[in-house]
Design a protein around this motif. Structure first.
Motif, mmCIF file in Angstrom:
data_model
loop_
_atom_site.group_PDB
_atom_site.id
_atom_site.type_symbol
_atom_site.label_atom_id
_atom_site.label_comp_id
_atom_site.label_asym_id
_atom_site.label_seq_id
_atom_site.Cartn_x
_atom_site.Cartn_y
_atom_site.Cartn_z
ATOM 1 N N GLU A 146 0.869 -1.187 0.000
ATOM 2 C CA GLU A 146 0.000 0.000 0.000
ATOM 3 C C GLU A 146 0.901 1.229 0.000
ATOM 4 O O GLU A 146 1.780 1.356 0.838
ATOM 5 N N ASP A 147 0.687 2.131 -0.972
ATOM 6 C CA ASP A 147 1.564 3.308 -1.065
ATOM 7 C C ASP A 147 1.108 4.466 -0.186
ATOM 8 O O ASP A 147 1.870 5.390 0.058
ATOM 9 N N GLU A 148 -0.146 4.443 0.286
ATOM 10 C CA GLU A 148 -0.568 5.477 1.238
ATOM 11 C C GLU A 148 -0.046 5.057 2.606
ATOM 12 O O GLU A 148 -0.607 4.164 3.247
ATOM 13 N N ASP A 168 -2.832 -3.272 -2.843
ATOM 14 C CA ASP A 168 -3.525 -2.104 -3.377
ATOM 15 C C ASP A 168 -3.463 -2.153 -4.905
ATOM 16 O O ASP A 168 -2.474 -2.608 -5.480
ATOM 17 N N MET A 186 -3.790 0.583 -7.158
ATOM 18 C CA MET A 186 -3.030 1.690 -7.731
ATOM 19 C C MET A 186 -1.751 1.887 -6.934
ATOM 20 O O MET A 186 -1.803 2.329 -5.789
ATOM 21 N N LYS A 192 -12.297 0.487 -1.421
ATOM 22 C CA LYS A 192 -11.996 1.551 -0.445
ATOM 23 C C LYS A 192 -13.133 2.574 -0.428
ATOM 24 O O LYS A 192 -13.666 2.870 -1.488
HETATM 25 CA CA CA Z 1 -2.695 3.440 -3.979
#
Ligand code: CA
Length: 224
Positions: free
Chosen positions: A4-6, A48, A50, A98
């Motif tokens: 997950e990039d967040e 995730d 994206m 989400k």
């Molecule tokens: Ca993302």
């Protein structure tokens, strides 16, 4: 593993799973997550859709192409319905849109891990050896002798009992016990194997952890 990039969301997911006694590694971009997952050591992945570097569908596509069958739950935004369908087509085991409820995520991960055969039973057994997954106590099922394992001994023996027909190498074991963060821990593998052997001997189990020269270790029973 959570990819997950967040960062904030990744940390929240990690904390929620840690509270449920999962060991969680976090990756913040697709490429890093892809390489971490190649080892096949994870019981499940929250992926995730994206992501920077390599998007979630690509990560999943490559794993499946390389026969990495780790169960994957994909996270998608509401607008990414197409990703969702692509993900399932590529071999995702489940998906969530989400924003999602954390308890729902944990429940679904438990389901997809079960589906893969990692059964959440109270006990694992192998020959005369039984491991209680709640208490960490091992028992000789013939003589009823018992002893409690330390946390790392427990993780180690659980890993061997879930893969009782396989030879596990030192790197796999270190990664399973300490994740990718602590390379210095590699040498500790032998220490914990020796502790665990001592406890198996203490309850007079016929099961031990046998070194396979130059390859790794596997479970062995005295009559094998
Ligand atoms: Ca993302």
């Amino acid at each position: 593993m959570v990819i997950e990039d967040e960062t904030a969301l990744g940390e929240v997911i990690k904390a929620a799973f840690s509270d449920e006694n999962f060991e969680v590694d976090l990756a913040e971009d697709g490429e890093t997550g892809y390489f971490m997952g190649i080892s096949g050591i994870y019981d499940a992945v929250v992926l995730d859709g994206m992501l920077p570097e390599m998007d979630g569908c690509e990560v999943l596509r490559r794993w499946r192409q390389e026969q990495i069958q780790t169960p994957v739950l994909m996270l998608t935004a509401r607008s990414e319905l197409e990703d969702k369908l692509t993900g399932l087509g590529l071999g995702a085991d489940d998906y969530l849109t989400k924003p999602f409820d954390m308890e729902e995520l944990i429940a679904r991960i438990r389901v997809i891990t079960r589906r893969q055969g990692t059964v959440w039973l109270e006990h694992l057994t192998y020959k005369d050896l039984s491991l209680n997954l709640n208490s960490g106590v091992i028992e000789n099922t013939e003589t009823k002798q018992q002893v409690r394992l330390g946390k790392k001994e427990f993780q180690l023996l659980e890993y061997f009992m879930r893969n009782s027909r396989q030879i596990l190498n030192r790197e796999q074991i270190a990664e399973k016990l300490w994740g990718y963060d602590c390379e210095a821990e590699y040498n500790n593998v032998e220490v914990y194997i020796s502790f665990t052997r001592r406890k198996l001997k203490y309850i007079e189990s016929g099961v031990t952890i046998k070194a396979v020269r130059g390859i790794g270790y596997r479970l062995e029973y005295r009559n094998d």
